[in-house]
Motif scaffolding. Sequence first.
Motif, mmCIF file in Angstrom:
data_model
loop_
_atom_site.group_PDB
_atom_site.id
_atom_site.type_symbol
_atom_site.label_atom_id
_atom_site.label_comp_id
_atom_site.label_asym_id
_atom_site.label_seq_id
_atom_site.Cartn_x
_atom_site.Cartn_y
_atom_site.Cartn_z
ATOM 1 N N LYS A 156 -14.063 -3.737 -30.253
ATOM 2 C CA LYS A 156 -14.213 -3.368 -31.663
ATOM 3 C C LYS A 156 -13.533 -4.370 -32.585
ATOM 4 O O LYS A 156 -14.059 -4.740 -33.634
ATOM 5 C CB LYS A 156 -13.650 -1.963 -31.895
ATOM 6 C CG LYS A 156 -14.483 -0.862 -31.232
ATOM 7 C CD LYS A 156 -13.878 0.507 -31.526
ATOM 8 C CE LYS A 156 -14.741 1.638 -30.914
ATOM 9 N NZ LYS A 156 -14.198 2.975 -31.200
ATOM 10 N N THR A 157 -12.298 -4.804 -32.209
ATOM 11 C CA THR A 157 -11.597 -5.786 -33.075
ATOM 12 C C THR A 157 -12.358 -7.106 -33.118
ATOM 13 O O THR A 157 -12.417 -7.767 -34.162
ATOM 14 C CB THR A 157 -10.168 -6.019 -32.566
ATOM 15 O OG1 THR A 157 -10.215 -6.424 -31.179
ATOM 16 C CG2 THR A 157 -9.329 -4.764 -32.689
ATOM 17 N N SER A 158 -12.910 -7.502 -31.934
ATOM 18 C CA SER A 158 -13.690 -8.759 -31.918
ATOM 19 C C SER A 158 -14.899 -8.650 -32.840
ATOM 20 O O SER A 158 -15.220 -9.587 -33.588
ATOM 21 C CB SER A 158 -14.137 -9.052 -30.495
ATOM 22 O OG SER A 158 -14.957 -10.211 -30.456
ATOM 23 N N ALA A 159 -15.559 -7.493 -32.834
ATOM 24 C CA ALA A 159 -16.716 -7.283 -33.704
ATOM 25 C C ALA A 159 -16.301 -7.326 -35.170
ATOM 26 O O ALA A 159 -16.983 -7.916 -36.017
ATOM 27 C CB ALA A 159 -17.394 -5.963 -33.373
ATOM 28 N N LEU A 160 -15.136 -6.662 -35.489
ATOM 29 C CA LEU A 160 -14.656 -6.671 -36.884
ATOM 30 C C LEU A 160 -14.271 -8.067 -37.326
ATOM 31 O O LEU A 160 -14.486 -8.464 -38.485
ATOM 32 C CB LEU A 160 -13.483 -5.706 -37.024
ATOM 33 C CG LEU A 160 -13.844 -4.218 -37.142
ATOM 34 C CD1 LEU A 160 -12.578 -3.358 -37.149
ATOM 35 C CD2 LEU A 160 -14.639 -3.950 -38.412
ATOM 36 N N GLN A 161 -13.666 -8.847 -36.445
ATOM 37 C CA GLN A 161 -13.287 -10.224 -36.804
ATOM 38 C C GLN A 161 -14.526 -11.067 -37.091
ATOM 39 O O GLN A 161 -14.542 -11.870 -38.038
ATOM 40 C CB GLN A 161 -12.466 -10.840 -35.654
ATOM 41 C CG GLN A 161 -11.054 -10.272 -35.554
ATOM 42 C CD GLN A 161 -10.319 -10.767 -34.317
ATOM 43 O OE1 GLN A 161 -10.952 -11.321 -33.429
ATOM 44 N NE2 GLN A 161 -9.014 -10.539 -34.260
ATOM 45 N N SER A 162 -15.570 -10.883 -36.260
ATOM 46 C CA SER A 162 -16.819 -11.615 -36.522
ATOM 47 C C SER A 162 -17.408 -11.200 -37.863
ATOM 48 O O SER A 162 -17.911 -12.031 -38.640
ATOM 49 C CB SER A 162 -17.825 -11.339 -35.400
ATOM 50 O OG SER A 162 -17.340 -11.823 -34.165
ATOM 51 N N GLN A 163 -17.329 -9.893 -38.148
ATOM 52 C CA GLN A 163 -17.862 -9.407 -39.421
ATOM 53 C C GLN A 163 -17.076 -9.967 -40.593
ATOM 54 O O GLN A 163 -17.633 -10.326 -41.623
ATOM 55 C CB GLN A 163 -17.832 -7.877 -39.428
ATOM 56 C CG GLN A 163 -18.525 -7.270 -40.645
ATOM 57 C CD GLN A 163 -18.581 -5.742 -40.565
ATOM 58 O OE1 GLN A 163 -17.972 -5.138 -39.672
ATOM 59 N NE2 GLN A 163 -19.301 -5.142 -41.474
ATOM 60 N N LEU A 164 -15.724 -10.048 -40.415
ATOM 61 C CA LEU A 164 -14.889 -10.626 -41.489
ATOM 62 C C LEU A 164 -15.247 -12.092 -41.728
ATOM 63 O O LEU A 164 -15.235 -12.575 -42.872
ATOM 64 C CB LEU A 164 -13.408 -10.489 -41.136
ATOM 65 C CG LEU A 164 -12.795 -9.104 -41.341
ATOM 66 C CD1 LEU A 164 -11.378 -9.037 -40.783
ATOM 67 C CD2 LEU A 164 -12.791 -8.741 -42.830
ATOM 68 N N ALA A 165 -15.542 -12.833 -40.639
ATOM 69 C CA ALA A 165 -15.932 -14.251 -40.793
ATOM 70 C C ALA A 165 -17.229 -14.357 -41.588
ATOM 71 O O ALA A 165 -17.388 -15.231 -42.457
ATOM 72 C CB ALA A 165 -16.084 -14.894 -39.418
ATOM 73 N N VAL A 166 -18.167 -13.443 -41.275
ATOM 74 C CA VAL A 166 -19.424 -13.448 -42.030
ATOM 75 C C VAL A 166 -19.161 -13.134 -43.491
ATOM 76 O O VAL A 166 -19.728 -13.753 -44.405
ATOM 77 C CB VAL A 166 -20.408 -12.428 -41.425
ATOM 78 C CG1 VAL A 166 -21.649 -12.263 -42.327
ATOM 79 C CG2 VAL A 166 -20.824 -12.866 -40.026
ATOM 80 N N PHE A 167 -18.265 -12.118 -43.727
ATOM 81 C CA PHE A 167 -17.902 -11.772 -45.109
ATOM 82 C C PHE A 167 -17.302 -12.978 -45.842
ATOM 83 O O PHE A 167 -17.550 -13.198 -47.039
ATOM 84 C CB PHE A 167 -16.935 -10.597 -45.136
ATOM 85 C CG PHE A 167 -17.630 -9.261 -44.964
ATOM 86 C CD1 PHE A 167 -18.871 -9.030 -45.537
ATOM 87 C CD2 PHE A 167 -17.038 -8.227 -44.246
ATOM 88 C CE1 PHE A 167 -19.492 -7.799 -45.394
ATOM 89 C CE2 PHE A 167 -17.661 -7.003 -44.097
ATOM 90 C CZ PHE A 167 -18.910 -6.783 -44.670
#
Length: 637
Positions: free
Chosen positions: A346-357
């Motif tokens: 989940k944290t890896s997914a959130l970090q990827s999402q933050l990079a996209v943001f």
Amino acid sequence: MSYEYARIPLKPGLNIICGPNGSGKSSLLLAISVALGQAYTERSRKLSDLIRWGEDSARVTLVFDNTPRQGKRPVPRFDVDYFRVSRYLKKEGAYWFEVNFKTVNKREVTSILNDFGINPDNMLIIMHQRMMEEFGITTLVQRLTMVEEAVGLGAYRQNVLEAQDKLTQVLSQEESVKTLFENAEQTLAYWKEEYEKYQRRKEVLQRKTFLGRELVWAELAKQEALVTAWQEKVERKEASLADLEQEIVRTQALIKQRGSDLNSLRFEQRQSFYSLMTLEKEKTEHQVTAKIGSATLNKIGELLNLKVQPDAYAVKETLDALEGYVDELHAKISLSQTVVKDLDFKTSALQSQLAVFDEERTRAEQQYVDERVREGLLTFQSEAARRELTYLKDELGHALRGVEAFQPRLEAAGAPMKAVRSPQEISDDIRVASIQLATIGKLSEDIEQMYLTYLNVFNDLKQKVEVVSENRASVLNEVAERKRLWISIIQSLLDEVSVPYQNFLFRINATGNIRLVNTQDVETMGLELTVGFKGAEPAILDSYTQSGGERSTATMAFLLALQQYVKSPFRAVDEFDIHMDPKNRETISDLLYKEVRGSRETQYLTITPGQITNVDKAVHVITVQNLEGRSEVSVVE
């Protein structure tokens, strides 16, 4: 012709113009003759043909040295050191003379030149290209007349002719009436000329009035075209400004949308960040639990490995209890490790999402900034367009006021005229008309009546001449005496000229003589030249007996023999060596150099396409070349 501009200094003594064929050498002598008012050019071709191709006008100016000689100027009627004669030619056929920048007629120019003995129509003074051949076909009478005029003895012939006119009057017993008749004829000629000038002046004035009207309507058309041009510019600028303002509105709306999108991205990014922090916290808690549980299990394992006495019952029970606890810890550790793995995902997914943001936020911020910059640029362009529109409207207003200012002139200009020419072209025609009026001068309104009156007087006298008769004896004696004096002086001159003529012919292995013929008849008396080459018996110089080279050589020998008696201070010959063989060309050239060397008061001008050699320093050499249709002059010092 081929000259855009040239200034050619001539010096006392011999001036030689040389250069290749077609370079513009003969044009220089033609220019001098045109400025002197030569009638030969006017008969043979239109003056407008002498104007350089592509030009509308031409000018030739001759500058004479008018400094005092022994306290007297050569042209005493002009108290200036430099006396200028100019001739202007226009493509439409008009031409005029100026003397020291003042417009004069040809008669005045001729009068001034006659004082010097300069007659550009006399080929013994100015011999143009191909006149060497023409001299061979001139009549004996023409040759004698040219000699008399060149040496200043024309007055003797004129005296004889005047006496013969007087004799004619006496023979018809009409002396007194004839005198009145001649005066009336001269007066009539004067008033006829004035009448023709008067008619010409009326025509020019009418033309100038018409041109004035045409100019007003042409200037109005030009001003109205200017108004139309400014109106079109104003309309285009207003349309451009409207487009800019619409673009500003669209850009501002886009800025607002970009700002809203950016705020949404920021909010979603913060939400994802907080979720990541929560997951990281939970993950850490489970990692700690698993670590502590593992440590506890390790410790318990050490205890379980202790050797226990079989009879120690109480210890055994304790160990059994610990084994139950160990199983429970195993279960918790396994659960924590499973949770940690899930949280890692989940944290890896959130970090990827933050990079996209981050990327979307950076792009949104850049787009927002670009639109703000575009808004600023459009605003600046809009302000500049408003300032330019104000300027264009001011110019339009000025142009409209210019049209309004034409109203008083339009009322005086009469009926409207369609403008087909530019104001500049019309103004040029008006200036030409003004020059023509200035050349004609002011004339009396009574000229027409005076002309008709003298025409009647002339007709009356003409009838009376037919019935009047008077004494003839004294007039017959006067005619005979004047004729005797005339022939005596001419014969004496020719006797003197024959000596150098024969000497010059001897230098070229030829013989010849000069003599008068038909001395009994004034009308047919002429000058006969004879020449024989290489031992041949001398024959009359004409276009049938001798070759072209022989005629040119003999003609040059005669011209050189005559030079010390010629009155004109300027003399010229074009291509004197035409058709001559090399030996005669060299001999005649040497004679020419020797005869004119050291001359202080006379200028000689010769033109030759041949190469100039063995010329001493006293000779002034002028070279001419043609570069891409334009002739250029170079003076050799």
